[in-house]
Motif scaffolding. Sequence first.
Motif, PDB file in Angstrom:
ATOM      1  N   MET A   1     -25.404   6.899 -16.777  1.00 13.23           N
ATOM      2  CA  MET A   1     -24.613   7.700 -15.879  1.00 13.23           C
ATOM      3  C   MET A   1     -24.150   8.951 -16.623  1.00 13.23           C
ATOM      4  SD  MET A   1     -20.997   6.841 -13.967  1.00 13.23           S
ATOM      5  CE  MET A   1     -21.571   5.237 -13.581  1.00 13.23           C
ATOM      6  N   LYS A   2     -24.318  10.095 -15.981  1.00 16.84           N
ATOM      7  CA  LYS A   2     -23.918  11.360 -16.594  1.00 16.84           C
ATOM      8  C   LYS A   2     -22.497  11.719 -16.164  1.00 16.84           C
ATOM      9  CE  LYS A   2     -25.346  16.129 -17.310  1.00 16.84           C
ATOM     10  NZ  LYS A   2     -26.371  17.145 -17.032  1.00 16.84           N
ATOM     11  N   PHE A   3     -21.715  12.135 -17.153  1.00 12.18           N
ATOM     12  CA  PHE A   3     -20.335  12.546 -16.926  1.00 12.18           C
ATOM     13  C   PHE A   3     -20.160  14.024 -17.216  1.00 12.18           C
ATOM     14  CE2 PHE A   3     -19.514   8.117 -16.903  1.00 12.18           C
ATOM     15  CZ  PHE A   3     -18.322   7.964 -16.219  1.00 12.18           C
ATOM     16  N   ALA A   4     -19.072  14.574 -16.705  1.00 17.96           N
ATOM     17  CA  ALA A   4     -18.593  15.904 -17.076  1.00 17.96           C
ATOM     18  C   ALA A   4     -17.130  15.753 -17.465  1.00 17.96           C
ATOM     19  CB  ALA A   4     -18.724  16.882 -15.909  1.00 17.96           C
ATOM     20  N   VAL A   5     -16.677  16.623 -18.349  1.00 21.59           N
ATOM     21  CA  VAL A   5     -15.266  16.674 -18.707  1.00 21.59           C
ATOM     22  C   VAL A   5     -14.642  17.829 -17.934  1.00 21.59           C
ATOM     23  CG1 VAL A   5     -13.611  17.131 -20.553  1.00 21.59           C
ATOM     24  CG2 VAL A   5     -15.610  15.687 -20.990  1.00 21.59           C
ATOM     25  N   ILE A   6     -13.552  17.531 -17.240  1.00 24.74           N
ATOM     26  CA  ILE A   6     -12.806  18.562 -16.520  1.00 24.74           C
ATOM     27  C   ILE A   6     -11.447  18.720 -17.202  1.00 24.74           C
ATOM     28  CG2 ILE A   6     -11.795  19.279 -14.323  1.00 24.74           C
ATOM     29  CD1 ILE A   6     -13.860  17.482 -12.918  1.00 24.74           C
ATOM     30  N   VAL A   7     -11.180  19.912 -17.697  1.00 20.06           N
ATOM     31  CA  VAL A   7      -9.904  20.227 -18.338  1.00 20.06           C
ATOM     32  C   VAL A   7      -9.100  21.070 -17.344  1.00 20.06           C
ATOM     33  CG1 VAL A   7      -8.761  21.310 -20.298  1.00 20.06           C
ATOM     34  CG2 VAL A   7     -10.989  20.190 -20.613  1.00 20.06           C
ATOM     35  N   VAL A   8      -7.941  20.553 -16.961  1.00 24.87           N
ATOM     36  CA  VAL A   8      -7.170  21.142 -15.874  1.00 24.87           C
ATOM     37  C   VAL A   8      -5.949  21.905 -16.393  1.00 24.87           C
ATOM     38  CG1 VAL A   8      -5.865  20.609 -13.768  1.00 24.87           C
ATOM     39  CG2 VAL A   8      -7.908  19.269 -14.332  1.00 24.87           C
ATOM     40  N   ASP A   9      -5.853  23.162 -16.028  1.00 27.80           N
ATOM     41  CA  ASP A   9      -4.654  24.001 -16.143  1.00 27.80           C
ATOM     42  C   ASP A   9      -4.084  24.178 -17.544  1.00 27.80           C
ATOM     43  OD1 ASP A   9      -4.734  24.518 -13.447  1.00 27.80           O
ATOM     44  OD2 ASP A   9      -3.326  22.928 -12.923  1.00 27.80           O
ATOM     45  N   MET A  10      -4.919  24.128 -18.539  1.00 26.65           N
ATOM     46  CA  MET A  10      -4.451  24.376 -19.908  1.00 26.65           C
ATOM     47  C   MET A  10      -4.483  25.893 -20.155  1.00 26.65           C
ATOM     48  SD  MET A  10      -3.547  21.463 -21.153  1.00 26.65           S
ATOM     49  CE  MET A  10      -3.505  21.686 -22.920  1.00 26.65           C
ATOM     50  N   LEU A  11      -3.576  26.582 -19.490  1.00 26.52           N
ATOM     51  CA  LEU A  11      -3.581  28.037 -19.437  1.00 26.52           C
ATOM     52  C   LEU A  11      -2.500  28.648 -20.311  1.00 26.52           C
ATOM     53  CD1 LEU A  11      -3.982  28.351 -15.576  1.00 26.52           C
ATOM     54  CD2 LEU A  11      -5.770  28.267 -17.323  1.00 26.52           C
TER      55      LEU A  11
ATOM     56  N   ASP B   1     -17.003  10.632  -4.004  1.00 27.81           N
ATOM     57  CA  ASP B   1     -17.976   9.668  -4.524  1.00 27.81           C
ATOM     58  C   ASP B   1     -18.374   9.885  -5.983  1.00 27.81           C
ATOM     59  OD1 ASP B   1     -17.994   8.345  -2.044  1.00 27.81           O
ATOM     60  OD2 ASP B   1     -19.535   9.705  -1.276  1.00 27.81           O
ATOM     61  N   PHE B   2     -17.433  10.340  -6.792  1.00 28.37           N
ATOM     62  CA  PHE B   2     -17.631  10.414  -8.238  1.00 28.37           C
ATOM     63  C   PHE B   2     -16.764   9.347  -8.895  1.00 28.37           C
ATOM     64  CE2 PHE B   2     -18.520  14.760  -6.854  1.00 28.37           C
ATOM     65  CZ  PHE B   2     -19.723  15.010  -7.489  1.00 28.37           C
ATOM     66  N   PHE B   3     -17.254   8.761  -9.966  1.00 29.35           N
ATOM     67  CA  PHE B   3     -16.405   7.916 -10.794  1.00 29.35           C
ATOM     68  C   PHE B   3     -15.394   8.849 -11.453  1.00 29.35           C
ATOM     69  CE2 PHE B   3     -20.309   5.552 -10.381  1.00 29.35           C
ATOM     70  CZ  PHE B   3     -19.866   4.250 -10.182  1.00 29.35           C
ATOM     71  N   ALA B   4     -14.139   8.440 -11.498  1.00 32.66           N
ATOM     72  CA  ALA B   4     -13.098   9.334 -12.018  1.00 32.66           C
ATOM     73  C   ALA B   4     -12.240   8.604 -13.030  1.00 32.66           C
ATOM     74  CB  ALA B   4     -12.234   9.854 -10.875  1.00 32.66           C
ATOM     75  N   TYR B   5     -12.232   9.122 -14.245  1.00 31.20           N
ATOM     76  CA  TYR B   5     -11.428   8.564 -15.323  1.00 31.20           C
ATOM     77  C   TYR B   5     -10.437   9.614 -15.788  1.00 31.20           C
ATOM     78  CZ  TYR B   5     -14.930   4.927 -15.397  1.00 31.20           C
ATOM     79  OH  TYR B   5     -15.744   3.900 -15.029  1.00 31.20           O
ATOM     80  N   ILE B   6      -9.171   9.253 -15.790  1.00 27.85           N
ATOM     81  CA  ILE B   6      -8.153  10.110 -16.371  1.00 27.85           C
ATOM     82  C   ILE B   6      -8.023   9.701 -17.836  1.00 27.85           C
ATOM     83  CG2 ILE B   6      -5.723  10.759 -16.374  1.00 27.85           C
ATOM     84  CD1 ILE B   6      -5.657  10.159 -13.369  1.00 27.85           C
TER      85      ILE B   6
END
Length: 165
Positions: free
Chosen positions: A1-11, A139-144
């Motif tokens: 399974m392919k994942f992506a890393v999403i980095v949120v609001d580190m501005l 419909d994405f697997f979501a890991y915090i």
Amino acid sequence: MKFAVIVVDMLKDSINRGNNTEALREAKSIIPRINRLTARARQSGLPVIFANDSFLPGDFIFQGLLKEHALRGTEGAQVTDELRQANGDIFLPKRRFSAFFKTDLDQTLRLLGVEGVAIAGINSHWCILNTAFDALSNDFFAYIISDCCASFRTDIHETTMNLYR
């Protein structure tokens, strides 16, 4: 399974300004861990996506407790210099809490063959949680990645992580 890393609001506006010293300390404390997470993702050929608040002046969202910040086109709406960024990273402006809401994130992830996301950044109780729930709804697997996330108070972060678990 392919994942992506999403980095949120580190501005820059979120990490480098404000009067809440606990919030700034919490946000800065996760930077080294996010840098390790994104470095590993890039080494593994996984996409790294920076989902960034990008508000317009006069946005109704600033009529409440939220102070004007991360205005589109300003330096404050850019990813903090303390986070390593690389060619090939994706920068996604967002106008609301979720990185999915009225953006092309869903389509981008599908184009890249991504089936799951690992979410990092701030604030756990708003943008992180909304992004995770919308990932699941699309419909994405979501890991915090809890040790790569923070809220303006530690107890709020922990409560949010327990809720999501």
